[in-house]
Design an enzyme around this catalytic site. Sequence first.
Site, PDB file in Angstrom:
ATOM      1  N   THR A  45      26.276 -36.806 -24.725  1.00 35.16           N
ATOM      2  CA  THR A  45      24.818 -36.821 -24.711  1.00 35.16           C
ATOM      3  C   THR A  45      24.270 -36.382 -26.066  1.00 35.16           C
ATOM      4  OG1 THR A  45      24.866 -36.330 -22.371  1.00 35.16           O
ATOM      5  CG2 THR A  45      22.795 -35.913 -23.521  1.00 35.16           C
ATOM      6  N   CYS A 133      26.045 -37.163 -55.831  1.00 40.09           N
ATOM      7  CA  CYS A 133      27.360 -37.327 -55.206  1.00 40.09           C
ATOM      8  C   CYS A 133      28.483 -36.768 -56.065  1.00 40.09           C
ATOM      9  CB  CYS A 133      27.628 -38.788 -54.868  1.00 40.09           C
ATOM     10  SG  CYS A 133      27.554 -39.876 -56.303  1.00 40.09           S
TER      11      CYS A 133
END
Length: 192
Positions: A45, A133
């Site tokens: 969930t 990055c």
Amino acid sequence: MVGRSLHRLRHPAAHSGRRDAPRHAARQTAPRGGGGQEQGRRPGTENVAAIAGFGAAASAATHKLLAETQRLEIITGHFEGELRNRFNDLVIFGSEAERLCNTTLFAVPGLKAEAALIGLDLEGVSFSSGAACSSGKVRSSRVLKALGVAPELAACALRASFGWASTHEDVERALAALSQVSTRARHREAVS
């Protein structure tokens, strides 16, 4: 499949969004193992409150996007203009190209990025020496190398990024700190 990172919209970082391609597209493999929800595409969930919050944040960001883009263009333009005024030998990489409105990559020849970053950090100002990055890496930019930028100049490359909380006062403080760091570095070089 399109992935989204919610922290870019000032949302809790623990959740990300995803939109799958139409059913006739190639089947994607599950990004995480576990349960069989959504025909095996997710293990359990989802955090519905986080998903709803992302929807609200995305909607708010969309409505403010043009105004925020224009504000960031003004801030970045002011920063670059003041850099040019303060440093005669300044190089702004990609200044003639279409680029992001909030980011600038520049070099002050002779001011090594590694030393500048330490000095700026001591002044309480955050810059980087390359792409996000490549955070934490000390080598020169592969992109600048590919563009034919001399290694000596690439070693001086600094990146400044501005965001939703950036102000003109932040720009002035960053410029003052960069000027101080450059003056100290040039003084040390003259003495040695």
